[in-house]
Each structure stands twice: as structure tokens, then as C-alpha cells.
Write an enzyme that holds these catalytic residues in place. Structure first.
Site, PDB file in Angstrom:
ATOM      1  N   ASP A 175       0.824  -1.360  -0.064  1.00 61.15           N
ATOM      2  CA  ASP A 175       0.055  -0.014   0.181  1.00 61.15           C
ATOM      3  C   ASP A 175       0.520   1.177  -0.181  1.00 61.15           C
ATOM      4  O   ASP A 175       1.672   1.310   0.594  1.00 61.15           O
ATOM      5  CB  ASP A 175      -0.566  -0.142   0.794  1.00 61.15           C
ATOM      6  CG  ASP A 175      -2.272   0.855   1.331  1.00 61.15           C
ATOM      7  OD1 ASP A 175      -3.273   0.712   1.009  1.00 61.15           O
ATOM      8  OD2 ASP A 175      -1.842   1.856   0.809  1.00 61.15           O
ATOM      9  N   ILE A 176       0.344   1.852  -0.543  1.00 63.87           N
ATOM     10  CA  ILE A 176       1.144   3.664  -1.028  1.00 63.87           C
ATOM     11  C   ILE A 176       1.666   4.281   0.209  1.00 63.87           C
ATOM     12  O   ILE A 176       2.276   4.965   0.540  1.00 63.87           O
ATOM     13  CB  ILE A 176       0.899   4.461  -1.940  1.00 63.87           C
ATOM     14  CG1 ILE A 176       2.051   4.887  -2.825  1.00 63.87           C
ATOM     15  CG2 ILE A 176       0.022   4.881  -1.910  1.00 63.87           C
ATOM     16  CD1 ILE A 176       1.373   5.574  -3.908  1.00 63.87           C
TER      17      ILE A 176
ATOM     18  N   GLY B  83     -15.293   3.641   3.900  1.00 70.66           N
ATOM     19  CA  GLY B  83     -14.582   4.554   3.291  1.00 70.66           C
ATOM     20  C   GLY B  83     -13.635   3.668   1.731  1.00 70.66           C
ATOM     21  O   GLY B  83     -12.369   3.564   1.640  1.00 70.66           O
ATOM     22  N   GLN B  84     -14.205   2.456   0.936  1.00 70.91           N
ATOM     23  CA  GLN B  84     -13.858   2.669   0.052  1.00 70.91           C
ATOM     24  C   GLN B  84     -13.540   3.344  -1.633  1.00 70.91           C
ATOM     25  O   GLN B  84     -14.098   4.295  -0.988  1.00 70.91           O
ATOM     26  CB  GLN B  84     -14.502   1.427  -0.562  1.00 70.91           C
ATOM     27  CG  GLN B  84     -13.891   0.824  -2.099  1.00 70.91           C
ATOM     28  CD  GLN B  84     -14.885  -0.209  -2.807  1.00 70.91           C
ATOM     29  OE1 GLN B  84     -15.650  -1.002  -2.600  1.00 70.91           O
ATOM     30  NE2 GLN B  84     -13.638  -0.975  -3.564  1.00 70.91           N
TER      31      GLN B  84
ATOM     32  N   HIS C 168      -9.902  -5.425  -3.633  1.00 68.82           N
ATOM     33  CA  HIS C 168      -9.076  -5.670  -2.626  1.00 68.82           C
ATOM     34  C   HIS C 168      -8.774  -6.149  -1.126  1.00 68.82           C
ATOM     35  O   HIS C 168     -10.219  -5.593   0.047  1.00 68.82           O
ATOM     36  CB  HIS C 168      -7.945  -4.338  -3.238  1.00 68.82           C
ATOM     37  CG  HIS C 168      -8.588  -2.853  -2.593  1.00 68.82           C
ATOM     38  ND1 HIS C 168      -9.727  -2.644  -3.754  1.00 68.82           N
ATOM     39  CD2 HIS C 168      -8.017  -2.263  -1.803  1.00 68.82           C
ATOM     40  CE1 HIS C 168     -10.098  -1.251  -2.557  1.00 68.82           C
ATOM     41  NE2 HIS C 168      -9.123  -1.093  -1.498  1.00 68.82           N
TER      42      HIS C 168
ATOM     43  N   HIS D  74      -6.584  -5.658   1.993  1.00 68.92           N
ATOM     44  CA  HIS D  74      -5.390  -5.329   2.605  1.00 68.92           C
ATOM     45  C   HIS D  74      -5.491  -6.192   3.358  1.00 68.92           C
ATOM     46  O   HIS D  74      -6.110  -7.199   4.450  1.00 68.92           O
ATOM     47  CB  HIS D  74      -6.185  -3.559   3.750  1.00 68.92           C
ATOM     48  CG  HIS D  74      -6.330  -2.806   3.001  1.00 68.92           C
ATOM     49  ND1 HIS D  74      -5.838  -1.299   2.563  1.00 68.92           N
ATOM     50  CD2 HIS D  74      -8.106  -2.886   2.456  1.00 68.92           C
ATOM     51  CE1 HIS D  74      -6.944  -0.639   1.999  1.00 68.92           C
ATOM     52  NE2 HIS D  74      -8.168  -0.742   1.596  1.00 68.92           N
TER      53      HIS D  74
HETATM   54  P1  AMP Z   1      -9.810   1.751  -0.161  1.00 66.01           P
HETATM   55  O1  AMP Z   1      -9.570   2.904   1.001  1.00 66.01           O
HETATM   56  O2  AMP Z   1      -9.963   0.132   0.894  1.00 66.01           O
HETATM   57  O3  AMP Z   1     -10.122   1.563  -1.566  1.00 66.01           O
HETATM   58  O4  AMP Z   1      -8.064   1.125  -0.010  1.00 66.01           O
HETATM   59  C1  AMP Z   1      -7.603   1.722  -1.199  1.00 66.01           C
HETATM   60  C2  AMP Z   1      -6.113   1.135  -0.960  1.00 66.01           C
HETATM   61  O5  AMP Z   1      -5.566   1.775  -1.878  1.00 66.01           O
HETATM   62  C3  AMP Z   1      -5.946   3.025   0.359  1.00 66.01           C
HETATM   63  O6  AMP Z   1      -4.857   1.915   0.848  1.00 66.01           O
HETATM   64  C4  AMP Z   1      -4.495   3.280  -0.640  1.00 66.01           C
HETATM   65  O7  AMP Z   1      -3.520   3.959   0.305  1.00 66.01           O
HETATM   66  C5  AMP Z   1      -3.410   2.618  -1.154  1.00 66.01           C
HETATM   67  N1  AMP Z   1      -3.323   3.759  -2.674  1.00 66.01           N
HETATM   68  C6  AMP Z   1      -4.272   4.573  -3.710  1.00 66.01           C
HETATM   69  N2  AMP Z   1      -3.514   4.201  -4.707  1.00 66.01           N
HETATM   70  C7  AMP Z   1      -2.133   3.451  -4.935  1.00 66.01           C
HETATM   71  C8  AMP Z   1      -0.937   3.124  -5.589  1.00 66.01           C
HETATM   72  N3  AMP Z   1      -0.654   3.533  -6.739  1.00 66.01           N
HETATM   73  N4  AMP Z   1      -0.443   2.150  -5.012  1.00 66.01           N
HETATM   74  C9  AMP Z   1      -0.541   1.012  -3.498  1.00 66.01           C
HETATM   75  N5  AMP Z   1      -1.161   1.860  -2.787  1.00 66.01           N
HETATM   76  C10 AMP Z   1      -2.129   2.524  -3.587  1.00 66.01           C
END
Ligand code: AMP
Ligand code: ZN
Length: 111
Positions: free
Chosen positions: A29-30, A90-91, A97, A99
Site C-alpha cells: 500500500d502506498i 471508506g472504499q 482488494h 488489505h
Molecule cells: P480502500 O480505501 O479500501 O479503497 O483502499 C485503497 C488503498 O489503496 C488505500 O489504502 C491507498 O493507500 C491505496 N493506494 C492508492 N493508490 C495506490 C497506489 N498507486 N499504489 C499502492 N496503493 C495505493
């Protein structure tokens, strides 16, 4: 498909890859929320858990998450697998995906 995670699958945008097989991809995760914070996604685009029709798809994602946790060394200590679904959870990225969070004690109930 303009989806962010589909672009990561196609290597159109960079990510720190952790593991991959024919069906799933795992990358860091970024914006990590724990020492281990890996996202596991199916290679097939599905917007959220609400759109899943194939039980194999979620089964593969879940077991891939389990294997990532083991490879990251957090299986024994414990880890959390989270699938945020839609606005109240909070998606923010609408490609299914999981986590995988580990390496610290996570609170309950979640925020
Ligand atoms: P969600 O809030 O459950 O939809 O999770 C989306 C996740 O994607 C968040 O934790 C972000 O930090 C992560 N995210 C967004 N863009 C990227 C990216 N380019 N590379 C890796 N993780 C990302
Ligand atoms: Zn996608």
C-alpha cells in the site's frame, strides 16, 4: 479499463510488487497503516465485494492474503484482512482488494 489497480496489473503505473500468481497480485500500500500493509487484488476487474459472483475469486484472494501474511512473517503474531466495501467503509479504489495488515496490534472495534 481506466481503473488504477488494473493499471498496476498491466504495469502501466508502478507499484512495489510482493507476490503474483495467475489470478492475484499483491503489492505494498502506498500509504501504509501498519508495518506490513499489502493489498491483494484479483487480476479480473470486480468493483467491490458487492459485485462478486464467483466464490473462487474471493477464495483465491483470501488464501493469497493468508500466504502473503506468512511470507511477510506476521502469520504467527497475527494480522488482519480487510475488504472495505462502498462509502460507509471508506472504499476509495473500486477494484476489489484485501488489505493485509500486520506487524502491530490492531484495535477492535475498528474505527
Ligand atoms: P480502500 O480505501 O479500501 O479503497 O483502499 C485503497 C488503498 O489503496 C488505500 O489504502 C491507498 O493507500 C491505496 N493506494 C492508492 N493508490 C495506490 C497506489 N498507486 N499504489 C499502492 N496503493 C495505493
Ligand atoms: Zn480494476
Amino acid at each position: 479499463m481506466s481503473c488504477l489497480f488494473c493499471k498496476i496489473i498491466r504495469r502501466e503505473i508502478p507499484a512495489t510488487l510482493v507476490a503474483e500468481d495467475a489470478h492475484c497480485l499483491a503489492f505494498r500500500d502506498i500509504n501504509p497503516q501498519a508495518p506490513t500493509h499489502v493489498l491483494v487484488i484479483p487480476k479480473e476487474h470486480v468493483a467491490s465485494l458487492n459485485q462478486v459472483t464467483d466464490p473462487l475469486l474471493v477464495g483465491r484472494v483470501l488464501l493469497f492474503a493468508r500466504d502473503v501474511a506468512a511470507a511477510e512473517g506476521v502469520a504467527e503474531g497475527g494480522y488482519r484482512v480487510v475488504m472495505n466495501t462502498n462509502a460507509d467503509a471508506g472504499q476509495t479504489v473500486f477494484h476489489l482488494h484485501a488489505h493485509v495488515l500486520g506487524g502491530r496490534v490492531t484495535g477492535w472495534p475498528p474505527g
